[in-house]
Structures are given as C-alpha cells and as structure tokens.
Design an enzyme around this catalytic site. Structure first.
Site, PDB file in Angstrom:
ATOM      1  N   ASN A  26      10.992   3.486  -1.741  1.00 34.46           N
ATOM      2  CA  ASN A  26      10.888   2.258  -0.942  1.00 34.46           C
ATOM      3  C   ASN A  26      11.460   1.040  -1.652  1.00 34.46           C
ATOM      4  OD1 ASN A  26       9.741   3.419   1.304  1.00 34.46           O
ATOM      5  ND2 ASN A  26       7.637   2.997   0.706  1.00 34.46           N
ATOM      6  N   THR A  30       1.280   7.062  -0.733  1.00 33.15           N
ATOM      7  CA  THR A  30       1.845   8.274  -1.317  1.00 33.15           C
ATOM      8  C   THR A  30       1.041   8.578  -2.572  1.00 33.15           C
ATOM      9  OG1 THR A  30       4.011   7.681  -0.457  1.00 33.15           O
ATOM     10  CG2 THR A  30       3.945   9.307  -2.243  1.00 33.15           C
ATOM     11  N   ARG A  53       0.784  -1.240   0.000  1.00 33.17           N
ATOM     12  CA  ARG A  53       0.000   0.000   0.000  1.00 33.17           C
ATOM     13  C   ARG A  53       0.815   1.289   0.000  1.00 33.17           C
ATOM     14  NH1 ARG A  53      -5.034   0.176   3.786  1.00 33.17           N
ATOM     15  NH2 ARG A  53      -3.466   0.518   5.382  1.00 33.17           N
ATOM     16  N   ASP A  54       2.129   1.219  -0.043  1.00 32.18           N
ATOM     17  CA  ASP A  54       2.912   2.458  -0.172  1.00 32.18           C
ATOM     18  C   ASP A  54       4.134   2.209  -1.048  1.00 32.18           C
ATOM     19  OD1 ASP A  54       3.493   5.141   0.169  1.00 32.18           O
ATOM     20  OD2 ASP A  54       4.602   4.841   2.027  1.00 32.18           O
ATOM     21  N   LEU A  55       3.929   1.510  -2.140  1.00 27.14           N
ATOM     22  CA  LEU A  55       5.041   1.257  -3.063  1.00 27.14           C
ATOM     23  C   LEU A  55       5.378   2.526  -3.827  1.00 27.14           C
ATOM     24  CD1 LEU A  55       3.952  -2.210  -4.455  1.00 27.14           C
ATOM     25  CD2 LEU A  55       5.940  -1.745  -3.015  1.00 27.14           C
TER      26      LEU A  55
END
Length: 299
Positions: free
Chosen positions: A51, A87, A45-47
């Site tokens: 990261n 993001t 959920r925040d690729l």
C-alpha cells in the site's frame, strides 16, 4: 510507480537490506503522508508495503499511501463482522486483539516496515494468520542489529524498538515524534524536517513550520513540495515577499502546477505587486477557465 513491496522483493531474496538513510527516509515520508489523516483522527489500519507507492511528481519521487478502504476514526476497533481488519503481518497488537485503535497503531505498522527495510527480515513471522497475530501480541521484537550484518546506528535501533512496543502508551504518540527521532539518526534528512514543518503547520505554528520547511528545502533544493509548503506557510503568515520567492522556486521545479501559480498571484497582489498578481491569476484562468480560486481572487 513501484510499491515498497516490489522494491523490497529483490532485497529480501538477496538478503540485502536498504542503507539506513534510505530506509529512514522512506518511512518518514510514509508518516508525513499519514500526518494530515492522523490530525483528523483517521487511522489507516492496513499499512503494508503493497500500500506504499513511489510516484514521480515533477523532479522528485513522492511516497503515496494507498487504500484507505478500512480507515476508521480514532478509537475504533472491530468491523461490523467482528473480525479485526488489516493484514496480520503488519497489524498492531491492539488490532490483533480487537481493541480500540488510534494513530499509534499505524505507527507500529510503519515500524514494522522500517524493520523490514533495515534488515530485509521481519521481527517475527508465521504462516497462519492467527499465529502471526499471537506473535504481535506476545513475542518481543528481535533487535534489528542482530538480524543483519549491516551496521545500524544506536539511534535507529532505539527508534525501531520504540515503534514496536507492545503497549501503545510506550510508542511514539504522534508522527511528529518519529520526525524528531529521525533527525537524531541523521540531521540532514530533508524528509524529517519537512514532516516536522507539516506537524507545526497543522497546529498553526507558522514560524516553526516556516523554519522547518526552509531547512528541508535547503537540504534538498529539488524537493518541490517543501518549497510549496514553505510558500503556503509564508502566505498564511502574511510574509508575502517570502511566499512569492518560495512559490517561484516551486514553479521552477513544476511549471505546470496551476494551484501554485494561482497562490503566487494571491501572494504577489497581497504584498502590493498588483499587476504581477493579476498576471498570474489571468494565466491560470487562461489554462483553466473554471479555476475557482483564481476567478474569486481576480474578482
């Protein structure tokens, strides 16, 4: 090691995209890193490029996915605060709407990174988060071949556009599907064969996993992880001689990896080479007296 954000920073400034093969290879490695989490219904959920880190392990560069801090189980949506996590530049449409998300949300985010790598641009961009989220929900992605002077294969364009479908039902449904699509782009991509092998392995399809791992190792003999995964699949399939041979190749690339030495010993002993196996297990215990797997196996 550097992150994908750092790698892409200079490329974006120079407006120079990555070569197609390199871009596809990176994104396939990202999906391979996510695969086990996805099999357990965990969604990152925040690729985003910040990261994704490239780390040197033995003789190869491996991709590591960082910051699972907001990872949730399959079919989770908003945080307790009611704010869609992630993001905005790399969020999926369903994330932006606060809907339920699953592994297809991560696949969308990887598609955005593939687009960025191939064009040095994003399919759409806005400075304000709410405007960016509205673009993800409503704005069709611009075809990547129209955003770069670099020629892109039809197979790559099809792959990118499928990952960026607004509806999750229209995207790839699992990481295994992009692996197969990548092989349409370039059948010699060792990372795609490796990922396909891992997909089979996670499902207990050992013969198919062994074939795919072996092909990956043949295409990239320096790919230690492919040799190690091939060895493990052979061990589980009770193909002990093949397992020992594959562990040997992995250990040539990374001699200090104790878990490989221990499992080589287990495979050798199970295949009837008792003295050989005992020697490996004792060597592991000499280096690490608390190595549980070796102690139990030796007993």
């Amino acid at each position: 090691g550097p992150t994908l954000a750092q790698v892409m920073k200079g490329a974006i400034r120079a407006k120079t995209a990555m070569p197609e093969r390199q871009a596809v290879g990176y994104c396939i490695e990202i999906l391979r890193s996510l695969q086990e989490a996805h099999e357990h219904k965990l969604v990152h959920r925040d690729l985003k490029p910040a990261n994704i880190m490239f780390a040197k392990v033995a003789s190869e560069t491996v991709v590591k996915v960082l910051d699972f801090g907001i990872a949730r189980t399959h079919d989770s949506s908003l945080t307790g605060s009611g704010i869609a996590p992630g993001t905005p530049v790399f969020m999926s449409p369903e994330q932006c709407k606060g809907d339920l998300v699953d592994v297809r949300s991560d696949i969308y985010s990887v598609g955005l990174m593939l687009y960025l790598c191939c064009t040095a641009k994003l399919p759409f961009y806005a400075k304000k988060a709410v405007e960016m989220m509205a673009l993800h929900i409503n704005e069709p992605a611009k075809a990547p071949q129209k955003r770069t002077p670099q020629p892109l294969s039809d197979a790559l364009v099809d792959c990118v556009m499928k990952t960026l479908e607004k509806s999750p039902d229209e995207r790839y449904q699992s990481a295994a599907e992009p692996f197969r699509a990548a092989l349409d782009i370039d059948p010699s991509l060792a990372a795609a064969h490796h990922g396909l092998g891992a997909s089979h392995h996670l499902r207990g399809q050992l013969a198919a996993a062994i074939d795919a791992y072996r092909r990956s190792a043949e295409l990239d003999p320096g790919r230690m992880a492919a040799h190690a995964d091939l060895a493990q699949a052979c061990l589980e399939a009770r193909r002990f001689e093949e397992a020992v041979a594959a562990f040997d190749r992995a250990l040539q690339l990374d001699p200090g990896r104790l878990e490989l030495r221990a499992r080589r010993g287990i495979a050798a002993a199970a295949g009837g080479r008792i003295d050989d196996g005992v020697r490996d297990l004792r060597a592991v215990l000499a280096a690490d007296p608390d190595h549980i797997e070796s102690r139990v196996s030796l007993a």
